[in-house]
Write an enzyme that holds these catalytic residues in place. Structure first.
Site, PDB file in Angstrom:
ATOM      1  N   TYR A  23      -1.113  -0.160  10.368  1.00  0.00           N
ATOM      2  CA  TYR A  23      -1.246  -0.725   9.017  1.00  0.00           C
ATOM      3  C   TYR A  23      -0.026  -0.339   8.175  1.00  0.00           C
ATOM      4  O   TYR A  23       0.589  -1.174   7.508  1.00  0.00           O
ATOM      5  CB  TYR A  23      -2.530  -0.173   8.415  1.00  0.00           C
ATOM      6  CG  TYR A  23      -2.850  -0.566   6.991  1.00  0.00           C
ATOM      7  CD1 TYR A  23      -3.340  -1.823   6.683  1.00  0.00           C
ATOM      8  CD2 TYR A  23      -2.717   0.361   5.945  1.00  0.00           C
ATOM      9  CE1 TYR A  23      -3.691  -2.157   5.371  1.00  0.00           C
ATOM     10  CE2 TYR A  23      -3.061   0.033   4.642  1.00  0.00           C
ATOM     11  CZ  TYR A  23      -3.549  -1.230   4.356  1.00  0.00           C
ATOM     12  OH  TYR A  23      -3.893  -1.548   3.068  1.00  0.00           O
ATOM     13  N   SER A  83       0.847  -1.194   0.000  1.00  0.00           N
ATOM     14  CA  SER A  83       0.000   0.000   0.000  1.00  0.00           C
ATOM     15  C   SER A  83       0.877   1.237   0.000  1.00  0.00           C
ATOM     16  O   SER A  83       1.993   1.215   0.520  1.00  0.00           O
ATOM     17  CB  SER A  83      -0.880   0.023   1.242  1.00  0.00           C
ATOM     18  OG  SER A  83      -1.552   1.259   1.329  1.00  0.00           O
TER      19      SER A  83
END
Ligand SMILES: Cc1cc2nc3c(=O)[nH]c(=O)nc-3n(C[C@H](O)[C@H](O)[C@H](O)COP(=O)(O)OP(=O)(O)OC[C@H]3O[C@@H](n4cnc5c(N)ncnc54)[C@H](O)[C@@H]3O)c2cc1C
Ligand SMILES: NC(=O)c1ccc[n+]([C@@H]2O[C@H](COP(=O)([O-])OP(=O)(O)OC[C@H]3O[C@@H](n4cnc5c(N)ncnc54)[C@H](OP(=O)(O)O)[C@@H]3O)[C@@H](O)[C@H]2O)c1
Lengths: 444, 245
Positions: free
Chosen positions: B151, B138
């Protein structure tokens, strides 16, 4: 939490609307469904639910002000395909475009298709859509072998002409009000390839149209006419089409990527001036007498320009589509005259005859006769006054209007046009409702 | 025909990618933790043209199950040409701050489980001397931000791990692809309001296939995120720490 919408699958949603983009009160919640085995979500707002397919209905059959929209585009899985028999099972949010992409290379085609391929299977069932082959093939519902209906009490019903036939008939053309169609099984039609042969003929008045049409329906699978409503005498082009043989595939190229109108212009680009310039130009443009074309531009000429509806500006637009019994020739003349006199009609005036094949749905729109459809920019009172005049002609002739295109018909006209309404009402899901339904049932 | 293993195959991005593999006639082995969902996806992929589709239920954090899963996939497919690791969860950052246990679980799911899978896959790919390992990371893994650093840390760890793996496997003819999506409209992000920067899963899928075909190392999807992240990386830490990103 708006769900993504639209044919390209790319645009951003800011509150779902219908294709006519008329001002509408938003839903309280838009919930994207993604599993065919999941239970229905709890209803927000006023406690009602309504399936929302791809929003290609023009008016309010797919809208639920203050309630919940169940967005079905996430139910887009195929389930099974039998390439020998052309039987396809898929979830209800699959687009007709996806079916074509899958099936045309394998030698199968939709049995019936509307003028845009960006509609869902569920939407095609709920409006029991029709196409240019109605004179032979009937409506979409004639080719639905069965489906699963999920009710708000959690019950799942398999429906087909043999199993739960009452539910089958109520749900086809049932405007999303009998529950959620979760998946369906369709019978496709064999083709040799993606090419179509077309024959274009000009006609100078309606007598010529009916003569051409009678002959063409004997010989051609698809027929439709485009009418210039602004002319003193309704003239137009008659277009007959058939699926071509496999050899013709080499002559036709698949269309390029569709382009979109990126945003809504502040004013309508469709006004009397552009109409007057466009219609004669369209009418006199040289159409070849015969041609071989790819099926996409043949069936879906407007799909090449995504969101052409935005050119009508922020006030949106109406489509008026009626069907008149075959015996009501004079009423068709009257309607066309009223439209010509008003000077309000727009680019699209489509004339087509429906054949005798009965639609399975209780509230299905088609009946044997002629159907006329055209768009009107929303000019408020002037437009509504014209519609009131047209309604009177339709009602007197024993015709009816198409709910998929409607945003304003009086409840009385609907009730009069759809005599099976009383038979339909017991099948309503008690939690399902739409703006259309409230409007039709509340009046008077 | 290529032979494709997908872990986290029920993800919206993975499913869109699998549809594109199926349409070109590839064989797929799908791994995920929701059995019914895997079956629905498998049926869809068969209709779309997949040469063969197998499924296995496995939680990616169950590292003890990885070897058996890989053996089953190899048995069905006869080896792999592409392994795509797609699973992930977007943690509630606030909840993580209040719970060591949750923080570590999220690091495990988005980071350690991926590294465990990549370790075993790398050895198989290295031995066969061809193929590709593709992992969905990501853009959040590029810089720690107050709103999302658990995350981000897991995704960043994976990116660094893959960089090393790429360096090792480049000599063996194996592609290691780090996929860095920006904002994608999927169930993971259902609660976020969507704006102009948002992409659809199929946009990412198209980019993944192109990056595999082009034997790329790192891709930002859509591509404009490369510039956005460049700008974000260039902000001096002295300033960055004061921003509320
Ligand atoms: C350019 C254009 C050309 C068109 N040409 C034609 C044509 O030639 N012939 C024709 O018949 N129509 C035509 N239409 C109308 C269109 O085919 C119908 O309105 C169609 O129903 C739209 O499908 P949708 O998936 O967008 O559904 P929506 O418009 O979102 O919904 C339509 C109805 O279906 C219901 N519904 C949707 N999904 C489900 C489900 N899963 N279960 C139960 N109910 C559901 C909704 O509640 C609503 O009542 C045209 C529309 C456009 C924009
Ligand atoms: N959406 C974005 O904006 C975005 C942006 C950048 C990167 N990504 C990354 O893209 C990948 C795919 O996510 P998505 O956006 O497609 O979201 P998604 O549809 O929510 O997919 C995430 C999937 O991961 C699966 N999963 C989670 N933990 C798992 C585990 N331990 N074992 C097996 N499967 C597990 C989930 O399975 P269940 O269905 O069983 O829960 C779910 O199917 C993720 O790695 C995500 O971090 C997403």
């Amino acid at each position: 939490m708006p769900c993504a919408s639209g044919g390209s699958g790319r645009e951003r949603a800011v509150g779902l609307n219908a294709w006519g983009a008329l001002p509408a009160v938003p839903a309280a919640a838009e919930i994207r469904l993604s599993s065919r085995t999941a239970a229905l979500p709890a209803a927000a707002g006023n406690g009602t639910l309504l399936p929302y397919g791809n929003g290609r209905s023009y008016g309010d059959v797919c809208l639920n002000a203050g309630g919940t929209l169940l967005c079905t585009r996430g139910l887009d899985r195929f389930i099974a395909f039998d390439p020998d028999r052309g039987v396809l099972r898929c979830e209800a949010g699959v687009l007709l475009a996806d079916i074509l992409d899958l099936c045309v290379p394998r030698g199968w085609f939709l049995p019936v298709t509307p003028g845009t391929r960006f509609v869902t299977v569920g939407g095609a069932i709920a409006n029991d859509v029709h196409g240019k082959n109605h004179h032979g093939a009937g409506s979409f519902g004639c080719h639905v072998r069965g489906f699963e209906l999920l009710r708000s009490d959690g019950e799942r019903r398999r429906c087909s002409p043999r199993e739960n036939p009452g539910w089958f008939a109520a749900t086809i053309g049932g405007l999303g009000l009998t529950g959620l169609v979760v998946e369906a099984e369709l019978q496709l039609r064999r083709i040799a390839g993606p090419a179509m042969t077309v024959e274009n003929t000009r006609f100078a008045d309606l007598d010529e149209f009916f003569a051409l049409n009678a002959a063409a329906e004997e010989r051609h699978e698809y027929t439709v006419a485009w009418i210039d409503c602004l002319a003193a005498r309704p003239r137009g082009w008659f277009m007959a089409g058939d699926h071509a043989g496999a050899e013709a595939a080499r002559e036709v190229a698949a269309p390029g990527k569709a382009r979109g109108l990126p945003l809504t212009p502040p004013v309508s680009l469709v006004n009397g001036l552009s109409l007057r310039a466009f219609n004669p130009a369209y009418f006199h443009r040289p159409l070849p007498a015969r041609a071989t074309v790819h099926y996409v531009p043949y069936f879906y000429p407007l799909d090449g320009l995504l969101h052409w509806n935005r050119m009508y500006g922020p006030r949106g637009f109406y489509q008026y589509q009626c069907v008149l019994p075959a015996t009501a020739r004079a009423a068709l003349d009257e309607i066309l005259q009223a439209i010509a006199a008003s000077g309000q009609g727009s680019f699209l005036a489509v004339l087509k005859t429906f054949g005798p094949r009965a639609s399975p749905g209780l509230l299905s729109f088609p009946m044997p006769g002629s159907t006329l459809a055209l768009d009107f920019p929303n000019r408020g009172e002037a437009t509504r006054a014209l519609f009131t005049r047209l309604d009177a002609i339709v009602a007197a002739a024993g015709g009816r209007l198409y709910a998929a295109k409607d945003a304003r018909m009086p409840g009385a006209l609907f009730r009069r046009g759809y005599p099976a309404l009383d038979e339909f009402i017991p099948y309503l899901d008690p939690k399902f409702a739409s703006d259309f339904w409230r409007r039709i049932m509340e009046q008077e | 025909m290529q032979r494709i293993l997908i872990v986290g195959a029920t993800s919206a991005i993975a499913e869109a990618t699998a549809r594109r593999f199926a349409a070109r006639g590839d064989a797929l082995f799908l791994v995920g933790r929701n059995a019914a969902r895997l079956d629905e996806i498998a049926a869809d992929l068969r209709v779309r043209g997949a040469a063969r589709v197998g499924c296995q239920v496995m939680d990616a954090t169950d590292t003890a199950a990885h070897a058996a899963m890989l053996a089953a996939a190899e048995a069905l497919l006869g080896g792999f040409d592409v392994a795509l690791i797609a699973h992930g969860t977007l943690p509630d950052q606030r909840a993580c701050e209040a719970s060591v246990e949750l923080t570590l679980r999220e690091i495990d799911n988005n980071g350690l489980s991926v590294i465990a899978l990549a370790t075993q896959l790398a050895n198989r790919l290295e031995a066969q001397g061809h193929g590709a390992l593709a992992v969905i990371g990501s853009v959040a893994g590029e810089r720690g931000r107050q709103s999302n650093y658990v995350y981000g840390a897991a995704k960043g760890m994976v990116a660094l791990f893959l960089q090393g793996l790429r360096n090792r496997l480049a000599k063996k003819g194996v592609q290691v692809l780090t996929i860095k999506p920006g904002f994608v409209d999927t169930p993971m992000t259902a609660a976020f309001p969507k704006g102009a920067l948002w992409a659809q899963p199929d946009d990412i899928a198209r980019g993944i296939l192109a990056a595999l075909d082009g034997r790329r190392d790192v891709v930002y999807l859509p591509g404009f995120w490369r510039l956005i992240m460049l700008a974000i990386r260039l902000i001096p830490e002295r300033l960055f720490k004061r921003l509320s990103l």
